[in-house]
Motif scaffolding. Structure first.
Motif, PDB file in Angstrom:
ATOM      1  N   ALA A  85     -29.731   3.035  29.456  1.00 19.54           N
ATOM      2  CA  ALA A  85     -30.349   2.505  28.240  1.00 19.54           C
ATOM      3  C   ALA A  85     -29.752   3.188  27.026  1.00 19.54           C
ATOM      4  O   ALA A  85     -29.594   4.415  27.006  1.00 19.54           O
ATOM      5  CB  ALA A  85     -31.861   2.716  28.269  1.00 19.54           C
ATOM      6  N   VAL A  86     -29.417   2.405  26.019  1.00 22.99           N
ATOM      7  CA  VAL A  86     -28.883   2.936  24.764  1.00 22.99           C
ATOM      8  C   VAL A  86     -30.028   3.096  23.773  1.00 22.99           C
ATOM      9  O   VAL A  86     -30.831   2.174  23.589  1.00 22.99           O
ATOM     10  CB  VAL A  86     -27.808   1.997  24.185  1.00 22.99           C
ATOM     11  CG1 VAL A  86     -27.337   2.513  22.824  1.00 22.99           C
ATOM     12  CG2 VAL A  86     -26.630   1.880  25.147  1.00 22.99           C
ATOM     13  N   LEU A  87     -30.109   4.268  23.138  1.00 22.46           N
ATOM     14  CA  LEU A  87     -31.152   4.550  22.162  1.00 22.46           C
ATOM     15  C   LEU A  87     -30.513   4.961  20.845  1.00 22.46           C
ATOM     16  O   LEU A  87     -29.584   5.776  20.820  1.00 22.46           O
ATOM     17  CB  LEU A  87     -32.079   5.660  22.657  1.00 22.46           C
ATOM     18  CG  LEU A  87     -32.868   5.366  23.940  1.00 22.46           C
ATOM     19  CD1 LEU A  87     -32.114   5.900  25.149  1.00 22.46           C
ATOM     20  CD2 LEU A  87     -34.254   5.992  23.872  1.00 22.46           C
ATOM     21  N   TYR A 142     -36.329  12.395  21.229  1.00 24.13           N
ATOM     22  CA  TYR A 142     -36.429  11.484  20.081  1.00 24.13           C
ATOM     23  C   TYR A 142     -35.093  11.521  19.344  1.00 24.13           C
ATOM     24  O   TYR A 142     -34.637  12.604  18.942  1.00 24.13           O
ATOM     25  CB  TYR A 142     -37.559  11.922  19.153  1.00 24.13           C
ATOM     26  CG  TYR A 142     -37.771  11.025  17.951  1.00 24.13           C
ATOM     27  CD1 TYR A 142     -38.673   9.964  18.005  1.00 24.13           C
ATOM     28  CD2 TYR A 142     -37.075  11.236  16.752  1.00 24.13           C
ATOM     29  CE1 TYR A 142     -38.881   9.136  16.909  1.00 24.13           C
ATOM     30  CE2 TYR A 142     -37.272  10.414  15.662  1.00 24.13           C
ATOM     31  CZ  TYR A 142     -38.165   9.365  15.746  1.00 24.13           C
ATOM     32  OH  TYR A 142     -38.366   8.542  14.652  1.00 24.13           O
ATOM     33  N   VAL A 143     -34.453  10.382  19.180  1.00 24.77           N
ATOM     34  CA  VAL A 143     -33.136  10.323  18.554  1.00 24.77           C
ATOM     35  C   VAL A 143     -33.276  10.412  17.030  1.00 24.77           C
ATOM     36  O   VAL A 143     -33.932   9.578  16.405  1.00 24.77           O
ATOM     37  CB  VAL A 143     -32.397   9.022  18.935  1.00 24.77           C
ATOM     38  CG1 VAL A 143     -30.991   9.033  18.333  1.00 24.77           C
ATOM     39  CG2 VAL A 143     -32.324   8.869  20.446  1.00 24.77           C
ATOM     40  N   LEU A 144     -32.652  11.426  16.446  1.00 21.28           N
ATOM     41  CA  LEU A 144     -32.701  11.640  14.998  1.00 21.28           C
ATOM     42  C   LEU A 144     -31.569  10.916  14.283  1.00 21.28           C
ATOM     43  O   LEU A 144     -31.756  10.372  13.193  1.00 21.28           O
ATOM     44  CB  LEU A 144     -32.636  13.139  14.697  1.00 21.28           C
ATOM     45  CG  LEU A 144     -33.784  13.986  15.259  1.00 21.28           C
ATOM     46  CD1 LEU A 144     -33.482  15.472  15.063  1.00 21.28           C
ATOM     47  CD2 LEU A 144     -35.102  13.615  14.586  1.00 21.28           C
ATOM     48  N   SER A 145     -30.391  10.924  14.873  1.00 22.21           N
ATOM     49  CA  SER A 145     -29.238  10.248  14.268  1.00 22.21           C
ATOM     50  C   SER A 145     -28.230   9.890  15.346  1.00 22.21           C
ATOM     51  O   SER A 145     -28.198  10.497  16.417  1.00 22.21           O
ATOM     52  CB  SER A 145     -28.580  11.142  13.209  1.00 22.21           C
ATOM     53  OG  SER A 145     -28.044  12.315  13.800  1.00 22.21           O
ATOM     54  N   GLY A 146     -27.414   8.872  15.052  1.00 24.05           N
ATOM     55  CA  GLY A 146     -26.423   8.435  16.017  1.00 24.05           C
ATOM     56  C   GLY A 146     -27.052   7.612  17.133  1.00 24.05           C
ATOM     57  O   GLY A 146     -28.155   7.081  16.991  1.00 24.05           O
ATOM     58  N   ALA A 147     -26.353   7.528  18.253  1.00 17.24           N
ATOM     59  CA  ALA A 147     -26.835   6.768  19.404  1.00 17.24           C
ATOM     60  C   ALA A 147     -26.500   7.520  20.683  1.00 17.24           C
ATOM     61  O   ALA A 147     -25.446   8.160  20.794  1.00 17.24           O
ATOM     62  CB  ALA A 147     -26.204   5.380  19.432  1.00 17.24           C
ATOM     63  N   VAL A 148     -27.416   7.475  21.645  1.00 18.29           N
ATOM     64  CA  VAL A 148     -27.217   8.133  22.932  1.00 18.29           C
ATOM     65  C   VAL A 148     -27.445   7.133  24.053  1.00 18.29           C
ATOM     66  O   VAL A 148     -28.047   6.070  23.848  1.00 18.29           O
ATOM     67  CB  VAL A 148     -28.157   9.348  23.113  1.00 18.29           C
ATOM     68  CG1 VAL A 148     -27.954  10.349  21.990  1.00 18.29           C
ATOM     69  CG2 VAL A 148     -29.620   8.896  23.167  1.00 18.29           C
ATOM     70  N   GLU A 149     -26.985   7.494  25.217  1.00 25.77           N
ATOM     71  CA  GLU A 149     -27.179   6.637  26.386  1.00 25.77           C
ATOM     72  C   GLU A 149     -27.842   7.460  27.477  1.00 25.77           C
ATOM     73  O   GLU A 149     -27.333   8.514  27.870  1.00 25.77           O
ATOM     74  CB  GLU A 149     -25.846   6.073  26.861  1.00 25.77           C
ATOM     75  CG  GLU A 149     -25.984   5.014  27.948  1.00 25.77           C
ATOM     76  CD  GLU A 149     -24.673   4.264  28.175  1.00 25.77           C
ATOM     77  OE1 GLU A 149     -24.127   3.722  27.191  1.00 25.77           O
ATOM     78  OE2 GLU A 149     -24.203   4.254  29.331  1.00 25.77           O
ATOM     79  N   GLY A 158     -21.521   6.878  20.717  1.00 23.62           N
ATOM     80  CA  GLY A 158     -20.837   6.497  19.486  1.00 23.62           C
ATOM     81  C   GLY A 158     -19.608   7.335  19.246  1.00 23.62           C
ATOM     82  O   GLY A 158     -19.250   8.206  20.044  1.00 23.62           O
ATOM     83  N   LYS A 159     -18.950   7.086  18.120  1.00 25.83           N
ATOM     84  CA  LYS A 159     -17.750   7.832  17.776  1.00 25.83           C
ATOM     85  C   LYS A 159     -18.077   9.195  17.180  1.00 25.83           C
ATOM     86  O   LYS A 159     -17.247  10.110  17.198  1.00 25.83           O
ATOM     87  CB  LYS A 159     -16.908   7.022  16.781  1.00 25.83           C
ATOM     88  CG  LYS A 159     -16.374   5.708  17.344  1.00 25.83           C
ATOM     89  CD  LYS A 159     -15.553   4.965  16.309  1.00 25.83           C
ATOM     90  CE  LYS A 159     -15.002   3.657  16.866  1.00 25.83           C
ATOM     91  NZ  LYS A 159     -14.212   2.901  15.853  1.00 25.83           N
ATOM     92  N   ASP A 160     -19.288   9.321  16.629  1.00 25.95           N
ATOM     93  CA  ASP A 160     -19.705  10.584  16.015  1.00 25.95           C
ATOM     94  C   ASP A 160     -20.777  11.261  16.867  1.00 25.95           C
ATOM     95  O   ASP A 160     -21.431  10.626  17.696  1.00 25.95           O
ATOM     96  CB  ASP A 160     -20.254  10.333  14.605  1.00 25.95           C
ATOM     97  CG  ASP A 160     -19.224   9.685  13.690  1.00 25.95           C
ATOM     98  OD1 ASP A 160     -18.054  10.113  13.732  1.00 25.95           O
ATOM     99  OD2 ASP A 160     -19.595   8.747  12.953  1.00 25.95           O
ATOM    100  N   ASP A 161     -20.969  12.561  16.642  1.00 27.15           N
ATOM    101  CA  ASP A 161     -22.011  13.291  17.347  1.00 27.15           C
ATOM    102  C   ASP A 161     -23.381  12.680  17.038  1.00 27.15           C
ATOM    103  O   ASP A 161     -23.619  12.190  15.928  1.00 27.15           O
ATOM    104  CB  ASP A 161     -22.026  14.760  16.919  1.00 27.15           C
ATOM    105  CG  ASP A 161     -20.790  15.511  17.400  1.00 27.15           C
ATOM    106  OD1 ASP A 161     -20.009  14.936  18.169  1.00 27.15           O
ATOM    107  OD2 ASP A 161     -20.621  16.677  16.970  1.00 27.15           O
ATOM    108  N   ALA A 162     -24.263  12.727  18.009  1.00 23.52           N
ATOM    109  CA  ALA A 162     -25.646  12.291  17.814  1.00 23.52           C
ATOM    110  C   ALA A 162     -26.540  13.530  17.784  1.00 23.52           C
ATOM    111  O   ALA A 162     -26.174  14.592  18.305  1.00 23.52           O
ATOM    112  CB  ALA A 162     -26.075  11.360  18.936  1.00 23.52           C
ATOM    113  N   VAL A 191     -27.924  12.607  29.537  1.00 22.28           N
ATOM    114  CA  VAL A 191     -27.961  11.983  28.213  1.00 22.28           C
ATOM    115  C   VAL A 191     -26.588  12.198  27.591  1.00 22.28           C
ATOM    116  O   VAL A 191     -26.162  13.345  27.402  1.00 22.28           O
ATOM    117  CB  VAL A 191     -29.054  12.606  27.319  1.00 22.28           C
ATOM    118  CG1 VAL A 191     -29.096  11.895  25.967  1.00 22.28           C
ATOM    119  CG2 VAL A 191     -30.409  12.529  28.000  1.00 22.28           C
ATOM    120  N   ILE A 192     -25.896  11.117  27.275  1.00 21.45           N
ATOM    121  CA  ILE A 192     -24.548  11.222  26.729  1.00 21.45           C
ATOM    122  C   ILE A 192     -24.458  10.507  25.391  1.00 21.45           C
ATOM    123  O   ILE A 192     -25.327   9.704  25.035  1.00 21.45           O
ATOM    124  CB  ILE A 192     -23.501  10.643  27.708  1.00 21.45           C
ATOM    125  CG1 ILE A 192     -23.742   9.145  27.927  1.00 21.45           C
ATOM    126  CG2 ILE A 192     -23.543  11.392  29.029  1.00 21.45           C
ATOM    127  CD1 ILE A 192     -22.689   8.492  28.819  1.00 21.45           C
TER     128      ILE A 192
END
Length: 203
Positions: free
Chosen positions: A158-160, A142-149, A180-184, A176-177
Motif C-alpha cells: 500500500a502506498v501512503l 503517520y506520514v508527514l511528507s513524501g510517500a512511503v510504501e 518517491g524521488k525524495d526522502d519521506a 516500510v520503503i
C-alpha cells in the motif's frame, strides 16, 4: 552537517553499548547470549563498523533489560504516576542506518510503554528481500511528507502519502520503503516488546 551528526550518533552508540556491557562485567560472548545478537555483530557495533537495525536494537535493549532509547542516553529512572518529558524541536537522539534516519524522541524517560521517533525514509532502490523486519509489539506510522510504501507478509503493498497512516502488528513480517524521488518523513510509534522472545529476523 548530516554526516557529522551520523558519525557522532554512531560513536555515541558504540561507546554507550561498550560501557553498559562493561558495567555488568560481561564479555561480548555473555552479551551475545543475553541478547541473542551474534558476537561478531556486537563487536562491529562497538567498533563503529555497523549500524544496527531496529530489530537488533530491540534485542540488545531486551538483553540489557532497558529501553531502546537508553542505548543512546542515560534515562531518568523515574517510575510512578505523573511522568512528563518535553522534547524541543530539533532535539532527540539520532540513529542513522542505510535505509532510515531515526530521531528518537523523549528518550530521557525509562520503562516507557511505547517508543516515539521521527524517521526519514531515504530514497533508496531496494532488492525484494531487503529491509524486512519482524518483532514483538505494534507500530503506528503517520506520514508527514513524501510517500512511503508499506509491505507486509499478509497484505498487498500500500502506498501512503502525507496525511495517511497505518497501524500494524509488528509480529507480522513488514517493511516500510520510500515511494518517491525524495526522502519521506514519518512519525513512528512502536510499542515496547513484551516478555516473550522476539521473533528476530536478521536483515
Amino acid at each position: 552537517m548530516r554526516q557529522a551528526s551520523s558519525q557522532h550518533s554512531e560513536s555515541a552508540l558504540a561507546a554507550r553499548l561498550r560501557g553498559l556491557r562493561q558495567q555488568r562485567g560481561w564479555t561480548l560472548g555473555q552479551t551475545s547470549k543475553a541478547s541473542d545478537v551474534a558476537t561478531s555483530t556486537l563487536s562491529k557495533i562497538e567498533n563503529g563498523l555497523m549500524s544496527p537495525t531496529y530489530d537488533i536494537l530491540l534485542k540488545l535493549a531486551k538483553g540489557l533489560d532497558m529501553d531502546v532509547a537508553e542505548l543512546f542516553t542515560v534515562a531518568q529512572d523515574h517510575m510512578g504516576t505523573g511522568r512528563c518529558c518535553i522534547e524541543r524541536k530539533g532535539s532527540g537522539e539520532i540513529h542513522d542506518t542505510p535505509l532510515y534516519r531515526h530521531q528518537v524522541l523523549c528518550s530521557h524517560l525509562s520503562h516507557k510503554s511505547m517508543m516515539p521517533f521521527i524517521t526519514r525514509i531515504k530514497a533508496h532502490a531496494l532488492a525484494e528481500n531487503a529491509g524486512w523486519s519482524r518483532h514483538d509489539g505494534e507500530e503506528f506510522v503517520y506520514v508527514l511528507s513524501g510517500a512511503v510504501e508499506l509491505h507486509t507478509e499478509y497484505y498487498q503493498p500500500a502506498v501512503l502519502s502525507a496525511g495517511d497512516c497505518f497501524y500494524i502488528d509488528s509480529r507480522m513480517r513488514h517493511r516500510v520503503i520510500n515511494h518517491g524521488k525524495d526522502d519521506a518523513e514519518v512519525l513512528w510509534m512502536s510499542t515496547m516488546p513484551s516478555p516473550p522472545e522476539l521473533h528476530h529476523e536478521q536483515l
